[in-house]
Enzyme design. Sequence first.
Site, mmCIF file in Angstrom:
data_model
loop_
_atom_site.group_PDB
_atom_site.id
_atom_site.type_symbol
_atom_site.label_atom_id
_atom_site.label_comp_id
_atom_site.label_asym_id
_atom_site.label_seq_id
_atom_site.Cartn_x
_atom_site.Cartn_y
_atom_site.Cartn_z
ATOM 1 N N ASP A 105 10.362 -5.255 8.470
ATOM 2 C CA ASP A 105 9.289 -4.650 9.832
ATOM 3 C C ASP A 105 9.107 -6.282 10.583
ATOM 4 O O ASP A 105 10.054 -6.843 10.406
ATOM 5 C CB ASP A 105 7.949 -4.460 8.815
ATOM 6 C CG ASP A 105 7.188 -3.666 10.198
ATOM 7 O OD1 ASP A 105 7.294 -2.360 10.270
ATOM 8 O OD2 ASP A 105 6.041 -3.962 10.392
ATOM 9 N N ALA B 68 4.459 4.175 3.056
ATOM 10 C CA ALA B 68 4.150 3.021 2.274
ATOM 11 C C ALA B 68 4.228 1.712 3.176
ATOM 12 O O ALA B 68 4.898 1.693 4.391
ATOM 13 C CB ALA B 68 4.868 2.474 1.075
ATOM 14 N N LYS B 69 3.563 0.526 3.154
ATOM 15 C CA LYS B 69 3.929 -0.639 3.726
ATOM 16 C C LYS B 69 3.434 -1.897 2.937
ATOM 17 O O LYS B 69 2.530 -1.633 2.157
ATOM 18 C CB LYS B 69 2.917 -0.426 5.093
ATOM 19 C CG LYS B 69 3.244 -1.377 6.346
ATOM 20 C CD LYS B 69 4.418 -0.653 6.804
ATOM 21 C CE LYS B 69 5.237 -1.464 8.237
ATOM 22 N NZ LYS B 69 5.898 -0.546 9.013
ATOM 23 N N GLY B 70 3.966 -2.888 3.425
ATOM 24 C CA GLY B 70 3.966 -4.410 2.495
ATOM 25 C C GLY B 70 3.737 -5.323 3.590
ATOM 26 O O GLY B 70 4.047 -5.066 4.672
ATOM 27 N N VAL C 136 0.978 -1.124 -0.054
ATOM 28 C CA VAL C 136 0.041 0.029 -0.051
ATOM 29 C C VAL C 136 0.861 1.339 -0.035
ATOM 30 O O VAL C 136 1.774 1.316 0.872
ATOM 31 C CB VAL C 136 -1.038 -0.024 1.172
ATOM 32 C CG1 VAL C 136 -1.748 1.436 1.406
ATOM 33 C CG2 VAL C 136 -1.857 -1.247 0.982
#
Length: 428
Positions: free
Chosen positions: A158, A117-119, A72
């Site tokens: 993460d 962003a993050k995934g 995202v």
Amino acid sequence: MTEDTYKEPAPYWKGNANPFESMMLRFDKAAELCKLEQGLYNYLKQPVKQVIISIPVLMDNGKLEVFEGYRVIHDNILGPSKGGIRYAPDVDLDEMKALASWMSWKCAIANIPFGGAKGGVKCDPSKLSQSELEKITRRYTSALLEIFGPDTDIPAPDMNTNEQMMAWIMDTYSMHSRKTVTGVVTGKPLIIGGSKGRPEATGRGVMIATMCALEKKGVDPRDITCAVQGFGNVGSVSAKLLSEKGIKIVAISDVTGGYYNKDGIDIPKAIEYVKKNGSLKDSKFGSKITNEELLECDAYILVPAAKEDQITEKNANNIKARLIVEGANGPTAANADSIIERKGIMVIPDILANSGGVIVSYFEWVQDRLGYFWDEDDVNNRLNRMMREAFETVYKTAMNYNTTMRLGAYIYAIDKVSKVLKLRGIYG
Ligand code: GLU
């Protein structure tokens, strides 16, 4: 307030903790306080891109399994989007959306030129072999080749992802680019373009933010105690560095449970124990407590460094700490905010407290682009300076608006990102 400024609607909090709702509740409050224009509010509340991919993997047993992966992008207003990738069974789109927005606010506060962003991949890494993890990571990367890039979107570690996985991402991307592109991902091993100080950076940032808060409160670190929830990379390093400042760490925990010892826990010993045994289980560093009890134990500082939604309306009233420093992303549900505020507890919010990680990711990206690498003192000194500046910025904003550090952080970030958005203008 004019018609055209954003007005906070009635809370849509439904009682079950959901990180996106928690993020939105704070965002809404901050948007109203800083009189954010309705159009800018509409722009910033949603991510600009949400990608869901299928990751087929031939497992070690010969069977085909399909995992779901996400990336995202909240925005790329300040620069390329930046944010980690997590592997966990409960990863979902709402969590990704919250975490991606938090990255935007975090980068704005830290004054680094990135959007958020993050995934993630919905999987249980504890049940996967190294080769299965490698296949997932490489297939995830290849499905997102058009999104990732040193000038577009830069992932990082993460929850449950590590240096090795970042190396696989770098390699997969590089193979497709027909050249080595180190700057496509941060948190890499040192020998392939990683930065000195990156593994410790988030915990070091937590320590620096804590010291800033204690200075404001006029409290001597040698007189106080601290409880740390979570003993992964963030929790263990925070505990170690805080204890080096003279703070007595009276409680620690991980997924297997926690320990309380009013005389203080020997943190280097606990780190050694976890290295050898994989967790704190059966370690006898004090009397056994649960993760929930740790949050309510008698300590001046509480560092929640495990996962989201640990402090909620259910337990916030029982918290004894006077200072909460959020090592994890989103450890406090929004429904606990007003209780904590009423109790007069100072909270250093996640988007400030744990920004040390992405700050040193920024240093890593800069070093990769320069092809020139800094020594550890240089990294730590720059981190110290940037964290302190970020703390002051948030503190001043909170004072100016007569609000909490959390809302101060959101206000500063939203104001900055929306100013840049206005300057850049809307194309089309
Ligand atoms: N995953 C870390 C965070 O949540 C680091 C992100 C990054 O370095 O890009 O801040």
